[in-house]
Design a protein around this motif. Structure first.
Motif, short mmCIF file in Angstrom:
data_model
loop_
_atom_site.label_atom_id
_atom_site.label_comp_id
_atom_site.label_asym_id
_atom_site.label_seq_id
_atom_site.Cartn_x
_atom_site.Cartn_y
_atom_site.Cartn_z
N ASP A 161 0.79 3.95 -2.91
CA ASP A 161 0.41 5.30 -2.51
C ASP A 161 1.43 6.31 -3.03
O ASP A 161 1.08 7.33 -3.62
CB ASP A 161 0.32 5.37 -0.98
CG ASP A 161 -0.03 6.76 -0.50
OD1 ASP A 161 -1.12 7.24 -0.86
OD2 ASP A 161 0.77 7.36 0.24
N LEU A 162 2.71 5.97 -2.82
CA LEU A 162 3.76 6.87 -3.28
C LEU A 162 3.79 6.92 -4.80
O LEU A 162 3.96 7.98 -5.41
CB LEU A 162 5.11 6.40 -2.73
CG LEU A 162 6.33 7.20 -3.17
CD1 LEU A 162 6.13 8.68 -2.94
CD2 LEU A 162 7.57 6.71 -2.44
N ASP B 124 0.82 -1.20 0.00
CA ASP B 124 0.00 0.00 0.00
C ASP B 124 0.86 1.26 0.00
O ASP B 124 0.56 2.23 -0.70
CB ASP B 124 -0.93 0.00 1.23
CG ASP B 124 -2.09 -0.97 1.05
OD1 ASP B 124 -2.35 -1.36 -0.11
OD2 ASP B 124 -2.72 -1.34 2.05
N GLU B 125 1.92 1.22 0.78
CA GLU B 125 2.78 2.40 0.84
C GLU B 125 3.44 2.67 -0.51
O GLU B 125 3.55 3.81 -0.95
CB GLU B 125 3.84 2.21 1.92
CG GLU B 125 3.26 2.27 3.33
CD GLU B 125 4.31 2.15 4.41
OE1 GLU B 125 4.01 2.48 5.55
OE2 GLU B 125 5.44 1.73 4.09
N ILE B 126 3.86 1.60 -1.15
CA ILE B 126 4.50 1.78 -2.45
C ILE B 126 3.52 2.36 -3.46
O ILE B 126 3.82 3.32 -4.17
CB ILE B 126 5.05 0.44 -2.97
CG1 ILE B 126 6.17 -0.04 -2.08
CG2 ILE B 126 5.53 0.58 -4.39
CD1 ILE B 126 6.67 -1.42 -2.45
#
Lengths: 248, 248
Positions: free
Chosen positions: B93-94, B89-91
DNA sequence: CAAGATTAAAGTGTCGACAATCGACGATTA
DNA sequence: TAATCGTCGATTGTCGACACTTTAATCTTG
């Protein structure tokens, strides 16, 4: 026990994670201007100074290279990244991009506690403004923005911010005082926080744009003023900086 | 005059860069699944396999760690990053954040030539769709998006995309085929390109959101399905490396 | 027979060494 | 005098070695 020599003017490295510590020490030396842009980082020199071997120094240097603080020239070594306006613009462009995002995210995830933390940091900014300590002011400024990234709660985003911030600190450290009125800095954070509290994405991004954009233009202007002595941004043949041997 | 000077501006170096080569080899092994998430990367093993010493292997591993493909555990070594949904998710999102930005930038800087390059890459996507080669399809897909970043003309943004893409390739490689209809992939790029040509920021970001968001949801779903069974597959240090010694 | 202790093997963290390479300096030559 | 070439010191890239930690395998022992 390892025969650790006595580091003269450098913080002792006690804990494990030698590489990380060396990276941090080098980073500090760079952002504090002891290793000016263009200067060579001699592995053996750093190693001797810190009382370690070259291996961990090399690994640390590689990390700093990937982070953007150093550039590696194949058989010539590591150099502190030069101050090219192109690079400054790219950094600020990226920072603007992720800070807009982080701020909107932070607004979504804002809790009363985190709101207070931001509030308090603005107070700190005001207090620091009285101290006439530009370096400290810049530091507290970054702390505020870092808090936003922490609240946004995306570890990768935060790491990226830290990387960019390190390079920006180097730049800002070099050009000295950034703003004329430190209180002005503190004040400009208030509407940003207000927008985050309100949670309007448009208002948030507008304020971020204003805030970061202002710093961008200011830094850009100062760097451009500072750059002429080097002529144009001739990228190759990195020796336009003489072996300014201030290597640690 | 200085003695040197090869053709100006050429990156050139490449070859004798052992660390870079090892990093690339390791990266390939990871994204191709030969080094599954959670598996240990034994320095000596890699070194022996590649016919080099541990020093450059360590440096390469450190780079991959900073890039996010590996995680280092202090006295235990490097491990291939596990497949946590949080990380995915973080990837994404970025990525969503920077790809919106890059796409808008690319629209601003779009030239007839770069427009054609994008067009042609969409053609390639269609052609590749007939091949029934999921890996290739993913690769050409990334090539399209990378072109956008190239056109956006921010080197740091591009490097960041490459870093994220490497990790995403690993994920996608593990879950195999991503879409049912490859032609569908190709088609969905067309309105995005159209929006970029039109130059409407809102339309661009909307299409990027749709496009990347779709992949995000899809990958997220598959990873969530896949996570219970996998967990960790600790590998005994054995041969999983290039069938040939392309190094040294 | 299981849980803990003991020992052996594997692997990391760091070091010092050495050849290859680069850059500066000075001798050589026009 | 200025440009070219060769030499030499300084520095990098890489290696093998060694001590210490972690992991496993084996042995006790209740």
């Amino acid at each position: 026990m390892r025969p650790m020599s006595l580091p003269v003017g450098l913080p002792a490295l006690a804990d494990s994670d030698l590489v990380g510590q060396i990276a941090r020490i080098l980073m500090q030396a760079i952002v504090q201007g002891r290793l000016p842009p263009g200067s060579k980082v001699v592995e053996a020199g750093v190693a001797r100074e810190l009382g370690v071997s070259r291996a961990p120094v090399r690994e640390a240097a590689r990390l700093l290279e990937k982070q953007g603080l150093l550039v590696a020239s194949p058989r010539r070594g590591f150099f502190v990244r030069k101050l090219e306006i192109r690079n400054i613009d790219e950094i600020y462009d990226l920072r603007l991009c992720i800070e807009r995002h982080a701020s909107v995210l932070a607004a979504k995830r804002l809790s009363p506690e985190s709101r207070d933390v931001l509030r308090r940091q603005i107070d700190v900014l005001h207090q620091t403004a009285d101290l006439d300590d530009p370096a400290r002011q810049v530091e507290e400024d970054y702390r505020f923005h870092r808090l936003i990234f922490e609240i946004a709660d995306n570890r990768r985003l935060l790491r990226l911010f830290d990387d960019l911030a390190a390079e920006l600190r180097m730049v800002i450290g070099l050009i000295g005082r950034l703003y004329d009125d430190p209180h002005e800095i503190a004040r400009t954070h208030e509407p940003l926080l207000a927008a985050i509290e309100a949670g309007h994405p448009e208002r948030i991004t507008a304020h971020v744009d204003y805030h970061i954009g202002h710093a961008w233009r200011e830094v850009g202007r100062l760097v451009r003023e500072l750059t002429p002595p080097l002529g144009n941004a001739a990228e190759p043949s990195s020796i336009l900086f003489p072996t300014n041997g201030v290597t640690v």
